[in-house]
Scaffold this motif. Structure first.
Motif, short mmCIF file in Angstrom:
data_model
loop_
_atom_site.label_atom_id
_atom_site.label_comp_id
_atom_site.label_asym_id
_atom_site.label_seq_id
_atom_site.Cartn_x
_atom_site.Cartn_y
_atom_site.Cartn_z
N CYS A 2 -14.96 -3.65 -6.67
CA CYS A 2 -13.75 -3.04 -7.19
C CYS A 2 -13.91 -2.82 -8.69
N TYR A 6 -10.38 0.71 -8.18
CA TYR A 6 -10.98 1.57 -7.17
C TYR A 6 -12.16 0.86 -6.51
N PHE A 7 -12.29 1.05 -5.23
CA PHE A 7 -13.41 0.46 -4.50
C PHE A 7 -14.61 1.39 -4.68
N PHE A 8 -15.70 0.85 -5.22
CA PHE A 8 -16.86 1.67 -5.57
C PHE A 8 -18.02 1.29 -4.65
N TRP A 9 -18.28 2.09 -3.62
CA TRP A 9 -19.28 1.82 -2.61
C TRP A 9 -20.71 1.69 -3.14
N PRO A 10 -21.15 2.53 -4.08
CA PRO A 10 -22.53 2.38 -4.55
C PRO A 10 -22.85 0.99 -5.12
N LEU A 12 -21.47 -1.84 -4.15
CA LEU A 12 -21.57 -2.74 -3.00
C LEU A 12 -22.90 -2.56 -2.29
N LEU A 13 -23.32 -1.32 -2.09
CA LEU A 13 -24.60 -1.06 -1.42
C LEU A 13 -25.77 -1.52 -2.28
#
Length: 132
Positions: A2, A6-10, A12-13
């Motif tokens: 986060c 905003y949730f930021f996928w890159p 997390l990946l």
């Protein structure tokens, strides 16, 4: 992850990818055992083994190995093990497959391919059985 609400996928990946690489290195490429049989030193990893033939002797390291005077030419000095090709003035170019860096736990084995620094579980027994 986060970031600013905003949730930021890159992110997390990327974090999951780094965790998988670390787990892979720990499970497959950290040295787990050493064997000196005849004139062959074998370094066992979980996934494979590496052999050094023509062992002429082994000795315990009595003097502290200064990491400030040892240069890693190629390899890693990771969390689980220090592996690779190293250089210092005392031994020249040598291979290192260690899981501890304290000098009483280190053994230097001379082979036909060069010197190999290892950290067996019981260095005293390893040297006495290896004929060093």
């Amino acid at each position: 992850m986060c970031v600013g609400g905003y949730f930021f996928w890159p992110l997390l990946l990327g974090g999951a990818g780094l965790a998988l690489v670390g787990l892979y290195c720990y499970l497959y490429w950290a040295p787990v055992a050493y064997e000196l049989a005849g004139d062959t030193l074998t370094v066992f990893f979980r996934a494979c083994r590496k052999r050094f033939t023509g062992a002429t002797g082994c000795q315990r390291i009595d003097q502290p190995l200064s990491m400030w005077t040892t240069m890693r030419v190629c390899g890693n000095g990771g969390v689980f093990a220090g592996c690779g090709l190293c250089y210092n003035r005392r031994w020249g170019l040598f291979h290192a497959y260690v899981t501890r860096e304290k000098h009483p736990a280190l053994v230097l084995v001379e082979t036909s391919r060069g010197k190999v620094l290892i950290s067996p579980r019981d260095p005293e027994a390893f040297v006495s059985e290896g004929g060093g």
